[in-house]
Design a protein around this motif. Sequence first.
Motif, PDB file in Angstrom:
ATOM      1  N   GLN A 180       0.834  -1.198   0.000  1.00 48.84           N
ATOM      2  CA  GLN A 180       0.000   0.000   0.000  1.00 48.84           C
ATOM      3  C   GLN A 180       0.868   1.247   0.000  1.00 48.84           C
ATOM      4  OE1 GLN A 180      -3.529   0.117   2.490  1.00 48.84           O
ATOM      5  NE2 GLN A 180      -3.154   2.252   3.006  1.00 48.84           N
ATOM      6  N   GLY A 181       0.537   2.162  -0.878  1.00 52.73           N
ATOM      7  CA  GLY A 181       1.251   3.421  -0.967  1.00 52.73           C
ATOM      8  C   GLY A 181       0.317   4.477  -1.525  1.00 52.73           C
ATOM      9  N   THR A 182       0.867   5.384  -2.303  1.00 46.81           N
ATOM     10  CA  THR A 182       0.054   6.425  -2.937  1.00 46.81           C
ATOM     11  C   THR A 182       0.451   6.560  -4.401  1.00 46.81           C
ATOM     12  OG1 THR A 182       1.632   8.155  -2.275  1.00 46.81           O
ATOM     13  CG2 THR A 182      -0.243   7.741  -0.812  1.00 46.81           C
ATOM     14  N   LEU A 183      -0.491   6.992  -5.214  1.00 46.08           N
ATOM     15  CA  LEU A 183      -0.216   7.315  -6.614  1.00 46.08           C
ATOM     16  C   LEU A 183      -0.397   8.818  -6.747  1.00 46.08           C
ATOM     17  CD1 LEU A 183       0.380   5.957  -9.435  1.00 46.08           C
ATOM     18  CD2 LEU A 183      -2.049   6.315  -9.906  1.00 46.08           C
ATOM     19  N   ASN A 184       0.700   9.516  -7.087  1.00 46.74           N
ATOM     20  CA  ASN A 184       0.684  10.976  -7.106  1.00 46.74           C
ATOM     21  C   ASN A 184       1.089  11.518  -8.472  1.00 46.74           C
ATOM     22  OD1 ASN A 184       0.211  11.161  -4.170  1.00 46.74           O
ATOM     23  ND2 ASN A 184       2.294  10.384  -4.005  1.00 46.74           N
ATOM     24  N   ALA A 185       0.479  12.617  -8.869  1.00 45.11           N
ATOM     25  CA  ALA A 185       0.831  13.286 -10.119  1.00 45.11           C
ATOM     26  C   ALA A 185       1.926  14.312  -9.847  1.00 45.11           C
ATOM     27  CB  ALA A 185      -0.396  13.970 -10.703  1.00 45.11           C
ATOM     28  N   ASN A 226       3.753  16.224 -14.591  1.00 48.30           N
ATOM     29  CA  ASN A 226       2.957  15.658 -15.690  1.00 48.30           C
ATOM     30  C   ASN A 226       3.127  14.146 -15.838  1.00 48.30           C
ATOM     31  OD1 ASN A 226       0.993  16.188 -17.687  1.00 48.30           O
ATOM     32  ND2 ASN A 226       2.516  16.019 -19.294  1.00 48.30           N
ATOM     33  N   GLN A 227       3.440  13.467 -14.719  1.00 40.89           N
ATOM     34  CA  GLN A 227       3.574  12.014 -14.714  1.00 40.89           C
ATOM     35  C   GLN A 227       2.986  11.477 -13.410  1.00 40.89           C
ATOM     36  OE1 GLN A 227       7.544  10.585 -15.609  1.00 40.89           O
ATOM     37  NE2 GLN A 227       7.923  12.257 -17.025  1.00 40.89           N
ATOM     38  N   TRP A 228       2.653  10.177 -13.415  1.00 47.42           N
ATOM     39  CA  TRP A 228       2.155   9.516 -12.210  1.00 47.42           C
ATOM     40  C   TRP A 228       3.269   8.704 -11.571  1.00 47.42           C
ATOM     41  CZ3 TRP A 228      -2.333  10.836 -10.139  1.00 47.42           C
ATOM     42  CH2 TRP A 228      -3.357  11.312 -10.956  1.00 47.42           C
ATOM     43  N   PHE A 229       3.317   8.714 -10.219  1.00 46.33           N
ATOM     44  CA  PHE A 229       4.331   7.951  -9.490  1.00 46.33           C
ATOM     45  C   PHE A 229       3.671   7.156  -8.363  1.00 46.33           C
ATOM     46  CE2 PHE A 229       6.727  11.365 -11.443  1.00 46.33           C
ATOM     47  CZ  PHE A 229       7.882  10.733 -11.878  1.00 46.33           C
ATOM     48  N   PHE A 230       3.990   5.863  -8.301  1.00 51.16           N
ATOM     49  CA  PHE A 230       3.545   5.009  -7.205  1.00 51.16           C
ATOM     50  C   PHE A 230       4.629   5.078  -6.137  1.00 51.16           C
ATOM     51  CE2 PHE A 230       3.349   0.440  -5.536  1.00 51.16           C
ATOM     52  CZ  PHE A 230       2.356   0.740  -4.607  1.00 51.16           C
ATOM     53  N   GLU A 231       4.283   5.595  -4.969  1.00 51.65           N
ATOM     54  CA  GLU A 231       5.265   5.817  -3.907  1.00 51.65           C
ATOM     55  C   GLU A 231       4.884   5.032  -2.653  1.00 51.65           C
ATOM     56  OE1 GLU A 231       6.764  10.273  -5.180  1.00 51.65           O
ATOM     57  OE2 GLU A 231       5.170  10.123  -3.680  1.00 51.65           O
ATOM     58  N   TYR A 232       5.882   4.353  -2.083  1.00 53.06           N
ATOM     59  CA  TYR A 232       5.649   3.544  -0.896  1.00 53.06           C
ATOM     60  C   TYR A 232       6.964   3.383  -0.135  1.00 53.06           C
ATOM     61  CZ  TYR A 232       7.639  -0.069  -3.928  1.00 53.06           C
ATOM     62  OH  TYR A 232       8.464  -0.781  -4.770  1.00 53.06           O
ATOM     63  N   TYR A 233       6.853   2.893   1.094  1.00 58.10           N
ATOM     64  CA  TYR A 233       8.057   2.694   1.915  1.00 58.10           C
ATOM     65  C   TYR A 233       8.462   1.222   1.918  1.00 58.10           C
ATOM     66  CZ  TYR A 233       8.321   7.418   3.762  1.00 58.10           C
ATOM     67  OH  TYR A 233       8.491   8.771   3.885  1.00 58.10           O
ATOM     68  N   GLU A 269       8.028   4.807  -8.047  1.00 59.58           N
ATOM     69  CA  GLU A 269       8.029   4.138  -9.344  1.00 59.58           C
ATOM     70  C   GLU A 269       7.125   4.893 -10.316  1.00 59.58           C
ATOM     71  OE1 GLU A 269       6.629   0.190  -8.677  1.00 59.58           O
ATOM     72  OE2 GLU A 269       8.326  -0.392  -7.414  1.00 59.58           O
ATOM     73  N   LYS A 270       7.663   5.204 -11.487  1.00 65.47           N
ATOM     74  CA  LYS A 270       6.865   5.875 -12.507  1.00 65.47           C
ATOM     75  C   LYS A 270       5.831   4.901 -13.072  1.00 65.47           C
ATOM     76  CE  LYS A 270       7.302   8.015 -17.055  1.00 65.47           C
ATOM     77  NZ  LYS A 270       8.251   8.373 -18.147  1.00 65.47           N
ATOM     78  N   VAL A 271       4.598   5.372 -13.204  1.00 71.59           N
ATOM     79  CA  VAL A 271       3.506   4.538 -13.726  1.00 71.59           C
ATOM     80  C   VAL A 271       2.812   5.308 -14.846  1.00 71.59           C
ATOM     81  CG1 VAL A 271       1.381   3.297 -13.180  1.00 71.59           C
ATOM     82  CG2 VAL A 271       3.171   3.497 -11.445  1.00 71.59           C
ATOM     83  N   SER A 272       2.644   4.656 -15.982  1.00 71.85           N
ATOM     84  CA  SER A 272       1.941   5.261 -17.102  1.00 71.85           C
ATOM     85  C   SER A 272       0.475   4.839 -17.064  1.00 71.85           C
ATOM     86  CB  SER A 272       2.580   4.842 -18.428  1.00 71.85           C
ATOM     87  OG  SER A 272       1.981   5.511 -19.513  1.00 71.85           O
ATOM     88  N   VAL A 273      -0.423   5.815 -16.891  1.00 74.81           N
ATOM     89  CA  VAL A 273      -1.845   5.507 -16.713  1.00 74.81           C
ATOM     90  C   VAL A 273      -2.679   6.333 -17.689  1.00 74.81           C
ATOM     91  CG1 VAL A 273      -3.775   5.424 -15.106  1.00 74.81           C
ATOM     92  CG2 VAL A 273      -1.437   5.140 -14.253  1.00 74.81           C
ATOM     93  N   LYS A 274      -3.658   5.695 -18.290  1.00 80.53           N
ATOM     94  CA  LYS A 274      -4.611   6.389 -19.157  1.00 80.53           C
ATOM     95  C   LYS A 274      -5.980   6.364 -18.489  1.00 80.53           C
ATOM     96  CE  LYS A 274      -6.457   6.549 -23.854  1.00 80.53           C
ATOM     97  NZ  LYS A 274      -6.075   7.961 -24.043  1.00 80.53           N
TER      98      LYS A 274
END
Length: 249
Positions: free
Chosen positions: A220-225, A228-235, A243-248
């Motif tokens: 469990q973490g967060t997905l933040n913009a 101009n990109q999305w990042f999945f961030e967790y500890y 981690e960079k995530v490409s989402v449409k």
Amino acid sequence: MKIKFLLMALLVSVIGFSQSVNDYKAVIIPLKYDFLKTDNQYRLATTTKSNLVKAGFKAFYVNEEIPAEYNDRCQLLYIDVKRESGFLVTKLFAEFKDCYGKVVYTSEIGKSKEKDYEIAYREALEQAFLSVNALHYAYNGKAVATSAPAKISNAAASVPAVATTTVVAAPVADTSDPNLLYAQPTETGYQLIDKTPKVVMKLLKTSRADSFIAIKDGIQGTLNAKDNQWFFEYYQNDKMVSEKVSVKF
């Protein structure tokens, strides 16, 4: 007098729903609904799109590359087809949701007594769409602004707002990315699927449109913009991983 009042109330209700739907530029169709096992099983996604187009909507599959003018996810509706249990009767209805998963419009229930699933689903969905067709959808040019809360149905408009949320435009997805994930609205947020389709990540809404609670592989973490990109961030081991995530959406 009472009958006249009820007819007026019904007319206002219908017009209200029509205006809500008219505020959105297009509809996004998922590849698979919850009661199905495979992508476009019984050609239900295909049937959904044909009925949307017939009703006057611009419609795109969730994995389809769409024109840049439709890139703002909060200017789009997201359709979900649901099945109601019934003895020897197939019952389907369609829900139209906004970018936060709020229901904007729910169709009437369509029914079919056919035993063949493909025929039954097609008949039931087409019957459900009779109420959608009755809305006489026509985009009014007043797309939901990304600088204000997404518009919801008139039924909820009379409820005083508890807080104001700022909506920001979602980062533009790179459709050439082989790891691109597609967002499907859920009751609590979104689920991100790959081209398989397989659910890769689940997102839970927060008070911010550019941040979600994210769950991936039990983490469990967060997905933040950002930028101009999305990042999945967790500890992990007391260190933050991004981690960079490409989402449409």
